[in-house]
Scaffold this motif. Structure first.
Motif, short mmCIF file in Angstrom:
data_model
loop_
_atom_site.label_atom_id
_atom_site.label_comp_id
_atom_site.label_asym_id
_atom_site.label_seq_id
_atom_site.Cartn_x
_atom_site.Cartn_y
_atom_site.Cartn_z
N GLY A 1 6.60 0.16 4.22
CA GLY A 1 6.51 0.54 2.71
C GLY A 1 7.77 0.61 2.12
O GLY A 1 7.94 1.00 0.98
N THR B 1 11.51 8.87 -2.84
CA THR B 1 10.03 9.15 -2.80
C THR B 1 9.63 10.28 -2.02
O THR B 1 8.91 11.02 -2.44
N GLU C 1 7.55 13.46 -3.07
CA GLU C 1 6.32 13.55 -2.27
C GLU C 1 6.38 14.96 -1.54
O GLU C 1 5.24 15.87 -1.56
N ARG D 1 0.36 7.45 2.50
CA ARG D 1 -0.21 8.63 2.42
C ARG D 1 0.57 9.68 2.93
O ARG D 1 0.87 9.41 4.34
N ASN E 1 1.08 -1.21 -0.18
CA ASN E 1 -0.13 0.01 -0.09
C ASN E 1 0.83 1.34 -0.07
O ASN E 1 1.63 1.26 0.81
N PRO E 2 0.68 2.10 -0.97
CA PRO E 2 1.30 3.36 -0.95
C PRO E 2 1.29 4.21 0.46
O PRO E 2 0.26 3.89 1.00
N TRP F 1 10.41 2.58 2.86
CA TRP F 1 10.80 3.98 2.79
C TRP F 1 12.09 4.48 3.97
O TRP F 1 12.78 5.28 3.88
#
Length: 90
Positions: free
Chosen positions: A56, A84, A88, A10, A7-8, A58
């Motif tokens: 994720g 990323t 973002e 948010r 899932n990305p 990250w």
């Protein structure tokens, strides 16, 4: 054979605040308490964000030196996380 879907993440205002702290010095490892103080968010906000960032891909975490008491976990953005997060935040 199943499909694994990540899932990305948010990027809410709280996530953006934590990412901004990381992006000040992307190569630096940060303790949770440092992130709490620098972001202005509570532990109940920051630690779940760190869990999501790690899940994720990250961020990554590792334990501080064994001689340190109590043991503390250090967090750092991954290479993909830096890229990323910067995208973002732009």
């Amino acid at each position: 054979m199943g499909v694994f879907i990540v899932n990305p993440i948010r990027v809410t205002p709280a996530v953006a605040d934590v990412l901004a702290v990381f992006l000040r010095d992307p190569a630096a490892a940060r303790y949770g308490l440092d992130l709490i103080r620098a972001s202005g968010h509570s532990s109940g906000t920051v630690y779940p964000i760190l869990v999501r960032l790690r899940a994720g891909g990250w961020a990554e975490a590792g334990w501080a030196d064994a001689g340190e008491r109590p043991a503390r976990r250090r967090y750092r953005l991954t290479r993909d996380g830096i890229r990323t997060a910067a995208k973002e935040m732009a």
